[in-house]
Design a protein around this motif. Structure first.
Motif, PDB file in Angstrom:
ATOM      1  N   GLY A  21       0.901  -1.206  -0.014  1.00  0.00           N
ATOM      2  CA  GLY A  21      -0.178  -0.041  -0.109  1.00  0.00           C
ATOM      3  C   GLY A  21       0.768   1.380  -0.166  1.00  0.00           C
ATOM      4  O   GLY A  21       2.051   1.061   0.246  1.00  0.00           O
ATOM      5  N   GLY A  23       0.453   5.697   0.924  1.00  0.00           N
ATOM      6  CA  GLY A  23      -0.135   6.807   1.240  1.00  0.00           C
ATOM      7  C   GLY A  23       0.489   8.065   0.597  1.00  0.00           C
ATOM      8  O   GLY A  23       1.395   8.492  -0.159  1.00  0.00           O
ATOM      9  N   HIS A  24      -0.008   9.354   1.231  1.00  0.00           N
ATOM     10  CA  HIS A  24       0.497  10.519   0.748  1.00  0.00           C
ATOM     11  C   HIS A  24       2.161  10.433   1.166  1.00  0.00           C
ATOM     12  O   HIS A  24       2.884  10.800   0.133  1.00  0.00           O
ATOM     13  CB  HIS A  24       0.155  11.608   1.731  1.00  0.00           C
ATOM     14  N   VAL A  28       3.951   1.248   2.097  1.00  0.00           N
ATOM     15  CA  VAL A  28       3.889   0.326   3.353  1.00  0.00           C
ATOM     16  C   VAL A  28       3.994  -1.056   2.674  1.00  0.00           C
ATOM     17  O   VAL A  28       3.737  -1.379   1.453  1.00  0.00           O
ATOM     18  CB  VAL A  28       2.250   0.062   3.726  1.00  0.00           C
ATOM     19  N   LYS A  43       5.557   0.460   7.833  1.00  0.00           N
ATOM     20  CA  LYS A  43       5.085   1.754   7.049  1.00  0.00           C
ATOM     21  C   LYS A  43       6.177   2.764   6.990  1.00  0.00           C
ATOM     22  O   LYS A  43       6.658   2.931   8.147  1.00  0.00           O
ATOM     23  CB  LYS A  43       3.890   2.303   7.783  1.00  0.00           C
ATOM     24  N   ILE A  77      -5.593  -1.534  14.533  1.00  0.00           N
ATOM     25  CA  ILE A  77      -4.443  -1.792  14.109  1.00  0.00           C
ATOM     26  C   ILE A  77      -3.214  -1.614  15.311  1.00  0.00           C
ATOM     27  O   ILE A  77      -3.603  -0.498  16.349  1.00  0.00           O
ATOM     28  CB  ILE A  77      -3.690  -1.198  12.937  1.00  0.00           C
ATOM     29  N   GLU A  94       0.867  -4.123  13.029  1.00  0.00           N
ATOM     30  CA  GLU A  94       0.442  -5.730  12.971  1.00  0.00           C
ATOM     31  C   GLU A  94      -0.046  -5.583  11.195  1.00  0.00           C
ATOM     32  O   GLU A  94      -0.567  -4.815  10.939  1.00  0.00           O
ATOM     33  CB  GLU A  94      -0.773  -5.435  13.707  1.00  0.00           C
ATOM     34  N   VAL A  96      -2.001  -6.229   8.282  1.00  0.00           N
ATOM     35  CA  VAL A  96      -3.691  -6.598   7.898  1.00  0.00           C
ATOM     36  C   VAL A  96      -3.605  -7.140   6.427  1.00  0.00           C
ATOM     37  O   VAL A  96      -3.251  -6.395   5.614  1.00  0.00           O
ATOM     38  CB  VAL A  96      -4.565  -5.521   8.150  1.00  0.00           C
ATOM     39  N   ASP A 159      -4.783   3.670   9.562  1.00  0.00           N
ATOM     40  CA  ASP A 159      -4.366   5.150   9.334  1.00  0.00           C
ATOM     41  C   ASP A 159      -4.657   5.904  10.183  1.00  0.00           C
ATOM     42  O   ASP A 159      -5.619   6.767  10.248  1.00  0.00           O
ATOM     43  CB  ASP A 159      -4.893   5.393   7.991  1.00  0.00           C
TER      44      ASP A 159
HETATM   45  P1  ATP Z   1      -2.837   8.710   3.561  1.00  0.00           P
HETATM   46  O1  ATP Z   1      -2.152   9.582   2.761  1.00  0.00           O
HETATM   47  O2  ATP Z   1      -4.001   8.079   2.682  1.00  0.00           O
HETATM   48  O3  ATP Z   1      -3.503   9.327   4.774  1.00  0.00           O
HETATM   49  P2  ATP Z   1      -0.827   7.321   5.031  1.00  0.00           P
HETATM   50  O4  ATP Z   1       0.205   7.721   4.142  1.00  0.00           O
HETATM   51  O5  ATP Z   1      -1.414   7.806   6.336  1.00  0.00           O
HETATM   52  O6  ATP Z   1      -2.362   7.329   4.061  1.00  0.00           O
HETATM   53  P3  ATP Z   1      -1.702   4.722   5.586  1.00  0.00           P
HETATM   54  O7  ATP Z   1      -3.254   4.733   5.075  1.00  0.00           O
HETATM   55  O8  ATP Z   1      -1.586   4.208   6.805  1.00  0.00           O
HETATM   56  O9  ATP Z   1      -0.773   5.828   4.994  1.00  0.00           O
HETATM   57  O10 ATP Z   1      -1.435   3.563   4.654  1.00  0.00           O
HETATM   58  C1  ATP Z   1      -1.450   3.335   3.216  1.00  0.00           C
HETATM   59  C2  ATP Z   1      -2.128   2.069   2.755  1.00  0.00           C
HETATM   60  O11 ATP Z   1      -1.394   1.002   3.102  1.00  0.00           O
HETATM   61  C3  ATP Z   1      -3.322   1.687   3.211  1.00  0.00           C
HETATM   62  O12 ATP Z   1      -4.359   2.248   2.453  1.00  0.00           O
HETATM   63  C4  ATP Z   1      -3.416   0.022   3.224  1.00  0.00           C
HETATM   64  O13 ATP Z   1      -3.717  -0.238   1.848  1.00  0.00           O
HETATM   65  C5  ATP Z   1      -1.952  -0.045   3.576  1.00  0.00           C
HETATM   66  N1  ATP Z   1      -1.713  -0.365   4.994  1.00  0.00           N
HETATM   67  C6  ATP Z   1      -1.670   0.545   6.007  1.00  0.00           C
HETATM   68  N2  ATP Z   1      -1.177  -0.108   7.005  1.00  0.00           N
HETATM   69  C7  ATP Z   1      -1.328  -1.583   6.697  1.00  0.00           C
HETATM   70  C8  ATP Z   1      -1.341  -2.563   7.770  1.00  0.00           C
HETATM   71  N3  ATP Z   1      -1.114  -2.500   8.770  1.00  0.00           N
HETATM   72  N4  ATP Z   1      -1.430  -3.777   7.186  1.00  0.00           N
HETATM   73  C9  ATP Z   1      -1.582  -3.832   5.545  1.00  0.00           C
HETATM   74  N5  ATP Z   1      -1.676  -2.896   4.907  1.00  0.00           N
HETATM   75  C10 ATP Z   1      -1.821  -1.571   5.347  1.00  0.00           C
END
Ligand code: ATP
Length: 354
Positions: A21, A23-24, A28, A43, A77, A94, A96, A159
């Motif tokens: 995954g 994010g911004h 991950v 992450k 989480i 953890e 997921v 998140d």
């Molecule tokens: P955003 O910019 O969308 O706020 P972010 O940078 O805060 O995102 P997260 O949303 O925490 O990042 O993680 C990004 C992606 O990674 C999630 O949408 C999910 O698909 C995956 N992900 C995050 N944490 C986990 C986890 N513990 N287990 C499995 N996949 C995860």
């Protein structure tokens, strides 16, 4: 407080695997603990350096870590360890692996309200744990509601990038989150509270039952207007199989005044979540979610996501061509075009309000 940061290196203790995954400012990846063979999610949060716009501010990362450290609940989480490197902070979480709840539901042929309400109940249990600890998530939306693994229907909220711990002294206002899911007090820049999360649970429930987003307009402006004007309805075409009980559950969340909105405790005691009389239990069992429309909602969402990727690729390739054609210009000019691109990608990637 950075005492939680491990002093050893992440690579010494873990083997990093596939990306799962992004994010911004974070990527991950699945990882395995070398000694025990246990799987986790790592992450990697890129740190902001100097006055740049790329990367997350250290104080924001520390805030996310401190919030995660207080959490210990089967529907949320959990944080295992934290590593700090020059360029990034690594959260070992953890793992997921069951994917998003909404993806799982979109593959079903039918879903009764009884089953739907059991998912909402788990979300509420997780949120109750947060709210009991004065933590407000502020980014509750389908993407952040996942299933533990493919053999279970155990929900995990993820998140905590926007989450905040509320204090009695501080009046918190912020314009953030994803437009469709944010409460009127967010749109109007009024004080936020635990009730702000409850509104988003109303939006999630409405979509789950009908496959339609209650306040979504053709533009962000229109969406904001619909939210503050409480402009929503239970259109008969979409809700003809929905129980009155479920509509009442939602109506009590879509209340403009945060103090009058259902709290997480009210929701857990609402007869749609916890039926008292037989007729309530029967109503829930015989009512069905609008699975056809839910499937098309998810198909439209996947389509929008792939279009965003295509448009991002187009912009990148235009930018690369631009850079090639301006090879002879000074490095300062190149820097400014790079900054413009970053601005665009960050807006595109988030689709956020703030
Ligand atoms: P955003 O910019 O969308 O706020 P972010 O940078 O805060 O995102 P997260 O949303 O925490 O990042 O993680 C990004 C992606 O990674 C999630 O949408 C999910 O698909 C995956 N992900 C995050 N944490 C986990 C986890 N513990 N287990 C499995 N996949 C995860």
């Amino acid at each position: 407080d950075t005492s939680v940061f491990k002093l050893e290196s992440f690579e010494d203790n873990y083997e990093a695997g596939d990306d799962i995954g992004s994010g911004h400012f974070a990527v991950v990846r699945r990882c395995t603990h070398r000694k025990t063979g246990q799987a986790f999610a790592a992450k990697f949060i890129r740190k902001r350096r100097g006055g740049g716009r790329k990367g997350a501010k250290m104080e924001e990362i520390v805030k996310e870590i401190n919030i995660l450290r207080c959490i210990d609940h089967p529907n949320v989480i959990s944080l295992h360890e934290v590593y700090d490197t020059k360029m990034e902070v690594i959260l070992v979480l953890e793992l997921v692996s069951g994917g998003e709840l909404f993806e799982y539901i979109s593959e079903k042929e039918a879903l009764s309200e009884e089953e739907a309400s059991s998912f909402i109940k788990q979300i509420l249990e997780g949120v109750k744990h947060l709210h009991d600890n004065k933590i407000v998530h502020l980014d509750l939306k389908p993407e952040n509601i996942m299933l533990l693994n493919h053999n279970s229907t155990n929900i995990k909220l993820i998140d905590f990038g926007l989450a905040r711990r509320l204090t009695d002294q501080e009046d918190m206002r912020a314009m953030m989150g994803t437009a469709e899911f944010i409460a009127p007090e967010v749109v109007s820049y009024e004080p936020l509270s635990l009730a702000t999360d409850m509104w988003s649970i109303g939006v999630i429930t409405y979509i789950l039952l009908s496959g339609s987003s209650p306040f979504l307009g053709d533009s962000q402006q229109e969406t904001y207007h619909n939210i503050t004007a409480l402009n929503y309805e239970f259109d008969h075409d979409l809700f003809h199989n929905t129980s009155e009980l479920a509509q009442d559950f939602i109506d009590k969340l879509f209340i403009r005044n945060p103090r009058k909105r259902s709290t997480v405790h009210d929701c857990l005691n609402h007869p749609w979540i916890k039926p008292v009389e037989d007729k309530e239990a029967i109503a829930r069992r015989s009512a069905m979610i609008n699975i056809d429309n839910f499937k098309s909602f998810m198909a439209r969402k996947r389509w929008r996501q792939s279009m965003r990727v295509v448009s991002l690729c187009n912009r990148l390739s235009r930018s690369i061509q631009l850079r090639k054609s301006t090879d002879t210009l000074s490095s300062r000019t190149t820097m400014s075009s790079r900054n413009t691109l970053d601005e665009e990608t960050s807006q595109e990637g988030a689709g956020s309000a703030g």
